[in-house]
Motif scaffolding. Structure first.
Motif, PDB file in Angstrom:
ATOM      1  N   UNK A 281     -12.804  36.860  70.693  1.00 44.71           N
ATOM      2  CA  UNK A 281     -14.139  36.534  70.877  1.00 44.71           C
ATOM      3  C   UNK A 281     -14.684  35.501  70.079  1.00 44.71           C
ATOM      4  N   UNK A 282     -14.190  35.568  68.876  1.00 47.45           N
ATOM      5  CA  UNK A 282     -14.696  34.526  67.859  1.00 47.45           C
ATOM      6  C   UNK A 282     -13.842  33.116  68.005  1.00 47.45           C
ATOM      7  N   UNK A 283     -12.644  33.162  68.409  1.00 41.13           N
ATOM      8  CA  UNK A 283     -11.976  32.077  69.046  1.00 41.13           C
ATOM      9  C   UNK A 283     -12.726  31.481  70.095  1.00 41.13           C
ATOM     10  N   UNK A 284     -13.132  32.168  70.737  1.00 40.14           N
ATOM     11  CA  UNK A 284     -13.820  31.702  72.214  1.00 40.14           C
ATOM     12  C   UNK A 284     -15.021  30.777  71.819  1.00 40.14           C
ATOM     13  N   UNK A 285     -15.951  31.529  70.824  1.00 44.40           N
ATOM     14  CA  UNK A 285     -17.037  30.983  70.387  1.00 44.40           C
ATOM     15  C   UNK A 285     -16.856  29.665  69.716  1.00 44.40           C
ATOM     16  N   UNK A 286     -16.033  29.701  68.796  1.00 46.22           N
ATOM     17  CA  UNK A 286     -15.396  28.684  67.971  1.00 46.22           C
ATOM     18  C   UNK A 286     -15.132  27.234  68.933  1.00 46.22           C
ATOM     19  N   UNK A 287     -14.165  27.604  69.927  1.00 49.41           N
ATOM     20  CA  UNK A 287     -13.804  26.667  70.769  1.00 49.41           C
ATOM     21  C   UNK A 287     -15.044  25.857  71.259  1.00 49.41           C
ATOM     22  N   UNK A 288     -16.058  26.825  71.741  1.00 48.46           N
ATOM     23  CA  UNK A 288     -17.125  26.140  72.601  1.00 48.46           C
ATOM     24  C   UNK A 288     -17.796  25.454  71.610  1.00 48.46           C
ATOM     25  N   UNK A 289     -18.221  25.722  70.293  1.00 41.56           N
ATOM     26  CA  UNK A 289     -18.668  24.916  69.370  1.00 41.56           C
ATOM     27  C   UNK A 289     -17.917  23.663  69.103  1.00 41.56           C
ATOM     28  N   UNK A 290     -16.754  23.930  68.981  1.00 40.25           N
ATOM     29  CA  UNK A 290     -16.003  22.654  68.698  1.00 40.25           C
ATOM     30  C   UNK A 290     -16.099  21.466  69.785  1.00 40.25           C
ATOM     31  N   UNK A 291     -16.188  22.102  70.981  1.00 38.65           N
ATOM     32  CA  UNK A 291     -16.410  21.080  72.264  1.00 38.65           C
ATOM     33  C   UNK A 291     -17.548  20.466  72.072  1.00 38.65           C
ATOM     34  N   UNK A 292     -18.745  20.997  71.791  1.00 37.20           N
ATOM     35  CA  UNK A 292     -20.136  20.697  71.571  1.00 37.20           C
ATOM     36  C   UNK A 292     -20.046  19.477  70.602  1.00 37.20           C
ATOM     37  N   UNK A 293     -19.399  19.844  69.401  1.00 35.44           N
ATOM     38  CA  UNK A 293     -19.182  18.934  68.201  1.00 35.44           C
ATOM     39  C   UNK A 293     -18.602  17.768  68.673  1.00 35.44           C
ATOM     40  N   UNK A 294     -17.447  17.556  69.370  1.00 35.49           N
ATOM     41  CA  UNK A 294     -16.767  16.428  69.875  1.00 35.49           C
ATOM     42  C   UNK A 294     -17.538  15.815  70.753  1.00 35.49           C
ATOM     43  N   UNK A 295     -18.149  16.358  71.683  1.00 31.32           N
ATOM     44  CA  UNK A 295     -18.975  15.602  72.835  1.00 31.32           C
ATOM     45  C   UNK A 295     -20.313  14.886  71.878  1.00 31.32           C
ATOM     46  N   UNK A 296     -20.767  15.502  70.982  1.00 28.72           N
ATOM     47  CA  UNK A 296     -22.144  14.795  70.250  1.00 28.72           C
ATOM     48  C   UNK A 296     -21.885  13.798  69.223  1.00 28.72           C
ATOM     49  N   UNK A 297     -20.260  14.104  68.441  1.00 26.98           N
ATOM     50  CA  UNK A 297     -20.154  13.166  67.495  1.00 26.98           C
ATOM     51  C   UNK A 297     -19.003  12.098  67.690  1.00 26.98           C
TER      52      UNK A 297
END
Length: 244
Positions: free
Chosen positions: A208-224
Motif C-alpha cells: 500500500x505504501x508503494x502504491x501511494x509512493x508511486x502516485x506521489x512520484x507521478x505528481x512530482x514528475x508531472x509538476x516538475x
C-alpha cells in the motif's frame, strides 16, 4: 517492473570492455546474479560462451525468454554466487553486474578463484543512476526518503572502492577500474516502474505504501519534469586476473 523498466548495461559498456581486451569472442563466461540476463546476453552478443547464474527462478525464466527473442545462445542455471556447484577452472571470465553487495564477498571471491581458470578474469560492474541535486533522480530520492527515512543507499554515487579492495585482498593481480557517466532516457511511466524496483521502495515498503509512493512520484514528475526524462547514470567497473 524489473523486466520491463530496469535498464540493462548499454552497448557503450561492452565497447569499453572490448577495447580494453577484458572480453573477447570465445571466452567461457559465468555471470553471477544474472537477473534478467542483461550482462550475460551482452556477452553472448559479443561471441562469448555464457552461463548465467541466479537464485531466482522467475528472473532466470525472463533471461531465457530474452535470449530466445534475440536468438542468442546462453545457459541459465539456478545457484548461489558463493557456491555455484560448477566445475573448477571452467571459466575464463566471471562477472557480477549490479549485484555484488548482495553476496558474501569473501565466500564469493573464494568461489571465483575456484571456478576461474589460471589467468582468468573477475569483473565486477555497476550501473547506477546518479541522484544529483535538482535532477529528476535527486528529487525522486527526496521522495523515497520521505517514505523510507532510514534508507542506507540514498545519495549513492556509484563508485565502489570496496570492490577494488575485495579483488586486492582476494589475491587478484592487475586490478584496474574505470567509470563514466551516460544519460538514459525514460518516459514518466518507465521511470516510475524503474523506481518501484528500487531497493528503498519495492523491496522495503508495504504494497500500500508503494502504491501511494508511486502516485506521489507521478505528481512530482508531472509538476516538475514534464516531457521525456534524461537520467544520468554512472558505470563503474573493476577487474582483476587470477594468477597463473
Amino acid at each position: 517492473d524489473y523486466e520491463r523498466y530496469r535498464p540493462g548495461f548499454p552497448e557503450s559498456f561492452f565497447d569499453h570492455l572490448t577495447a580494453r581486451g577484458w572480453i573477447t569472442p570465445g571466452q567461457r563466461a559465468l555471470d553471477l546474479g544474472t537477473g534478467t540476463g542483461s550482462l550475460a546476453l551482452g556477452f553472448a552478443a559479443r561471441g562469448l560462451e555464457v552461463t548465467g547464474l541466479d537464485i531466482s527462478a522467475e528472473l532466470l525464466a525472463v533471461a531465457r525468454h530474452h535470449a530466445a527473442e534475440r536468438g542468442l545462445a546462453a545457459l541459465f542455471v539456478e545457484g548461489r554466487a558463493e557456491a555455484t556447484g560448477l566445475a573448477a577452472s571452467s571459466f575464463d571470465l566471471v562477472s557480477a553486474g549490479q549485484c555484488w553487495w548482495w553476496f558474501d564477498s569473501d565466500a564469493t571471491i573464494a568461489e571465483n578463484r575456484r571456478v576461474l581458470a589460471p589467468g582468468g578474469r573477475l569483473l565486477i560492474c555497476n550501473f547506477s543512476y546518479l541522484p544529483l541535486p535538482g535532477t529528476v533522480s535527486g528529487r525522486t530520492e527526496d521522495l523515497v526518503l520521505e517514505y523510507n527515512p532510514g534508507w542506507p543507499k540514498a545519495g549513492w554515487r556509484g563508485v565502489h572502492p570496496e570492490q577494488v579492495r575485495a579483488l586486492d585482498e582476494g589475491g587478484f593481480t592487475s586490478v584496474e577500474s574505470f567509470s563514466y557517466v551516460v544519460d538514459v532516457p525514460f518516459s514518466h511511466e518507465a521511470w516510475r516502474g524503474r523506481i518501484r524496483t528500487c531497493n528503498g521502495v519495492g523491496s522495503a515498503l508495504e504494497p500500500t505504501a508503494v502504491k501511494r509512493f508511486d502516485e506521489d512520484l507521478g505528481e512530482l514528475l508531472a509538476g516538475e519534469f514534464p516531457g521525456e526524462l534524461n537520467v544520468p547514470h554512472r558505470i563503474f567497473a573493476t577487474s582483476g586476473l587470477l594468477p597463473l
